[in-house]
Design a protein around this motif. Structure first.
Motif, PDB file in Angstrom:
ATOM      1  N   PRO A 211      -4.654   2.297  -9.425  1.00 21.21           N
ATOM      2  CA  PRO A 211      -5.650   1.255  -9.116  1.00 21.21           C
ATOM      3  C   PRO A 211      -5.880   0.284 -10.261  1.00 21.21           C
ATOM      4  O   PRO A 211      -5.734   0.635 -11.436  1.00 21.21           O
ATOM      5  CB  PRO A 211      -6.913   2.074  -8.864  1.00 21.21           C
TER       6      PRO A 211
ATOM      7  N   TYR B 295      -8.831  -3.005 -10.815  1.00 19.55           N
ATOM      8  CA  TYR B 295      -9.864  -3.910 -10.329  1.00 19.55           C
ATOM      9  C   TYR B 295     -10.258  -4.869 -11.451  1.00 19.55           C
ATOM     10  O   TYR B 295     -10.091  -4.569 -12.637  1.00 19.55           O
ATOM     11  CB  TYR B 295     -11.087  -3.131  -9.859  1.00 19.55           C
TER      12      TYR B 295
ATOM     13  N   SER C  36      -9.538  -6.585  -6.254  1.00 23.36           N
ATOM     14  CA  SER C  36      -8.494  -5.593  -6.482  1.00 23.36           C
ATOM     15  C   SER C  36      -7.180  -6.333  -6.677  1.00 23.36           C
ATOM     16  O   SER C  36      -6.841  -7.227  -5.886  1.00 23.36           O
ATOM     17  CB  SER C  36      -8.382  -4.653  -5.275  1.00 23.36           C
TER      18      SER C  36
ATOM     19  N   THR D 168     -12.811   2.991   2.144  1.00 20.44           N
ATOM     20  CA  THR D 168     -13.388   2.029   3.084  1.00 20.44           C
ATOM     21  C   THR D 168     -13.154   2.388   4.548  1.00 20.44           C
ATOM     22  O   THR D 168     -13.576   1.637   5.431  1.00 20.44           O
ATOM     23  CB  THR D 168     -12.798   0.629   2.843  1.00 20.44           C
TER      24      THR D 168
ATOM     25  N   HIS E 246      -1.357  -1.575   3.158  1.00 18.70           N
ATOM     26  CA  HIS E 246      -2.745  -1.131   3.050  1.00 18.70           C
ATOM     27  C   HIS E 246      -2.872   0.307   2.550  1.00 18.70           C
ATOM     28  O   HIS E 246      -3.997   0.812   2.429  1.00 18.70           O
ATOM     29  CB  HIS E 246      -3.449  -1.296   4.394  1.00 18.70           C
TER      30      HIS E 246
ATOM     31  N   ASN F 112      -2.575   1.291  -0.386  1.00 17.70           N
ATOM     32  CA  ASN F 112      -3.246   1.300  -1.693  1.00 17.70           C
ATOM     33  C   ASN F 112      -4.758   1.451  -1.580  1.00 17.70           C
ATOM     34  O   ASN F 112      -5.394   1.904  -2.526  1.00 17.70           O
ATOM     35  CB  ASN F 112      -2.895   0.027  -2.476  1.00 17.70           C
ATOM     36  N   ARG F 113      -5.340   1.109  -0.426  1.00 19.82           N
ATOM     37  CA  ARG F 113      -6.799   1.241  -0.261  1.00 19.82           C
ATOM     38  C   ARG F 113      -7.161   2.367   0.706  1.00 19.82           C
ATOM     39  O   ARG F 113      -8.340   2.580   0.994  1.00 19.82           O
ATOM     40  CB  ARG F 113      -7.425  -0.074   0.209  1.00 19.82           C
TER      41      ARG F 113
ATOM     42  N   GLN G 164      -5.470   5.579  -2.313  1.00 21.71           N
ATOM     43  CA  GLN G 164      -6.755   5.548  -3.026  1.00 21.71           C
ATOM     44  C   GLN G 164      -7.440   6.904  -2.930  1.00 21.71           C
ATOM     45  O   GLN G 164      -8.013   7.391  -3.902  1.00 21.71           O
ATOM     46  CB  GLN G 164      -7.651   4.457  -2.453  1.00 21.71           C
TER      47      GLN G 164
ATOM     48  N   ASP H 292     -15.725  -4.274  -1.135  1.00 26.05           N
ATOM     49  CA  ASP H 292     -15.215  -4.280   0.235  1.00 26.05           C
ATOM     50  C   ASP H 292     -16.255  -3.616   1.135  1.00 26.05           C
ATOM     51  O   ASP H 292     -17.190  -2.975   0.661  1.00 26.05           O
ATOM     52  CB  ASP H 292     -13.888  -3.521   0.303  1.00 26.05           C
TER      53      ASP H 292
END
Length: 522
Positions: free
Chosen positions: A140, A142, A168, A296, A356, A358-359, A363, A457
């Motif tokens: 990660p 940010y 991010s 999320t 997606h 990565n999130r 993650q 997010d």
């Protein structure tokens, strides 16, 4: 696995405070820092490669260049031989090799790397920075900017106190003083191949990816569910590393427990099982998982609650490195949605899920492992495995109704039939623990917002649900997903009631999905 936080800009000296460091504290075992007029950086380092000498923030001898780095460069020894034979290295670390490559090649260096990484490289003489993240976003990164400069961090929670929008860095991207650019984007590029070539490439790339990730003198843990992906990882790791332990979580009698125990017993593999009862997973643990993972989507949080317990157990056994089978489903079509979706939208779905990860799954694994000072490595998301999978026609991934067919077939001679024929079953279901967390979804958003993670997010409904609601039409589903819609209160209450009844009144059966037919008749 490390954690870092840094500020680059005006009046930087001693900008990073203790409360900010708390957000990365569990990601490492030692705190190291460096501060100048323009840069203040703190690293919580987990000592894995050249444990005594790879001190961070890593600095050049003249202190012109500074590097803060989280992750691993798995091909650093090869890069040292091919690109840095004339460079005066002082350590045996991937950290120094990365710095040397960045000094020599700047942003072009990222195209040489095979690894999972996030870093920020500072040139104090030119007053510039270069931030980079690996191809698929395993590690990660940010950042946020204010009038004084720019902050970088390995977690969202370090940046929440500023009350500003948190960005991010996208997978496969670079951020510099000049702006943002992409150096890699997972894209389907079909190359027609016959079956023998497909199976040979899939086997070779997966095997080599595992070998790259077990090149260490430290003991290895494998997150083991008894599914095809984690079995391949465990099988290869045990063949080529002397100290491997399988770790399995679930209810006694669950599908994961039954199958994983059988395989480990047959192969004489050391296994640690973590039997949980439904009542072991409290609301307090849900809150702890949301705080740790910063996730999320709802199903990721449910799985995050389970993996928090798993990595806690790995840490208790003194292991710093783990391997998991994450990413295989997204590369090779391991969920029902890949079979259900039409051919026209199939490539878009593979690309969307990879972009997606990565999130979502990545993650979840990064944060839960990092919460207990464990570095989790994901062989299936090696850049060579990714590119191989993206070159394959869908028929090799989902063949006559069999998901991940080419992966199963490639290892057919090495694994028992009961592993090869086992269908995909999500972690929370196959472990038998889904219902004990499901009814607590009613509290997810309140906890999420209480940590101010919405500065980065919004908590949203799962993409699988969005896709189904849009009749598996990707253009409509992706458009819908961009609105960040949460579940309605009615949906959450329904989930609460169903989960509560199944958990408290009905003793839920484990969901068993049967077997596939690996060699269907024509």
């Amino acid at each position: 696995m490390c954690g870092f936080i840094g500020f680059f800009g005006n009046n930087a000296e001693n900008r990073i405070c203790v409360s900010m460091i708390k957000g990365i504290y569990e990601r490492g075992e030692t705190t190291e820092s460096f501060s100048t007029r323009r840069l203040d950086a703190v690293v919580r380092r987990l000592k894995i490669v050249d444990r005594d000498n790879a001190v961070q923030p890593f600095r050049s001898s003249d202190e012109r260049y500074v590097l803060i780095f989280n992750g691993e460069i798995f091909n650093f020894k090869e890069l040292q031989k091919s690109h840095l034979t004339d460079y005066p290295l002082t350590t045996h670390s991937d950290t120094e090799v990365l710095m040397a490559l960045l000094i020599r090649y700047q942003k072009e260096a990222l195209k040489l790397l095979n690894g999972q990484f996030a870093f920020v490289f500072f040139d104090l003489e030119k007053d510039s920075f270069l931030a980079g993240r690996d191809h698929i976003g395993i590690s990660p990164l940010y950042y946020l900017q204010d009038e004084e400069g720019i902050y970088f961090s390995s977690t969202i929670k370090c940046l929440v106190p500023f009350g500003r929008k948190i960005q991010s860095l996208a997978l496969g991207s670079i951020l510099t003083n000049e702006g943002l650019e992409s150096y890699y984007k997972p894209t389907v590029q079909i190359i027609p191949k016959d079956q023998d070539r497909v199976l040979e490439e899939v086997h070779r790339e997966i095997k080599e990816a595992v070998l790259r990730r077990i090149d260490t003198d430290l003991p290895i843990a494998v997150i083991y569910s008894g599914g095809i992906d984690s079995t391949i990882v465990l099988h290869l790791a045990c063949q080529h590393h002397a100290d491997v332990t399988a770790f399995t979580i679930g209810k006694e009698g669950s599908e994961d427990f039954e199958i994983s125990k059988r395989f480990c017993k047959e192969r004489n593999i050391r296994q640690i099982t973590l039997p949980l009862k439904s009542r072991d997973l409290s609301v307090r643990q849900v809150r702890e998982a949301i705080k740790a993972t910063e996730l999320t989507e709802y199903l990721d949080i449910i799985n995050g609650v389970l993996t928090m317990s798993l990595f806690r157990e790995i840490q208790r056994h003194g292991i710093k490195i783990s391997l998991s089978g994450d990413g295989s489903d997204e590369l090779f079509g391991g969920y029902d949605m890949y079979e259900t979706i039409g051919e026209k939208d199939s490539n878009d779905l593979f690309e969307y899920k990879l972009n997606h990860l990565n999130r979502t799954e990545l993650q979840r694994v990064d944060r839960t492992a990092g919460s207990f000072r464990v570095e989790n490595r994901v062989p299936f998301l090696d850049i060579k495995v990714i590119n191989t999978a993206l070159s394959l026609e869908k028929k090799w991934k989902i063949h006559r109704g069999v998901e991940k067919w080419c992966v199963r077939k490639a290892f057919e001679k090495e694994l028992p039939e009961y592993i090869l024929l086992r269908r995909k079953n999500p972690l929370s279901h196959s472990s038998g623990l889904h219902e004990s967390i499901r009814y607590k979804q009613l509290f997810f958003k309140g906890y999420y917002n209480s940590f101010n993670f919405n500065l980065h997010d919004s908590l949203r409904r799962d993409f699988s649900i969005t896709l189904r609601k849009n009749n598996y039409i990707m253009a409509e589903a992706t458009k819908d997903a961009q609105i960040y819609q949460d579940y309605s209160m009615g949906h959450k209450l329904g989930e609460f009631l169903k989960g509560f009844i199944r958990f408290h009144i009905v003793s839920p059966n484990f969901i068993r999905k049967g077997n596939v037919q690996l060699n269907p008749s024509e």
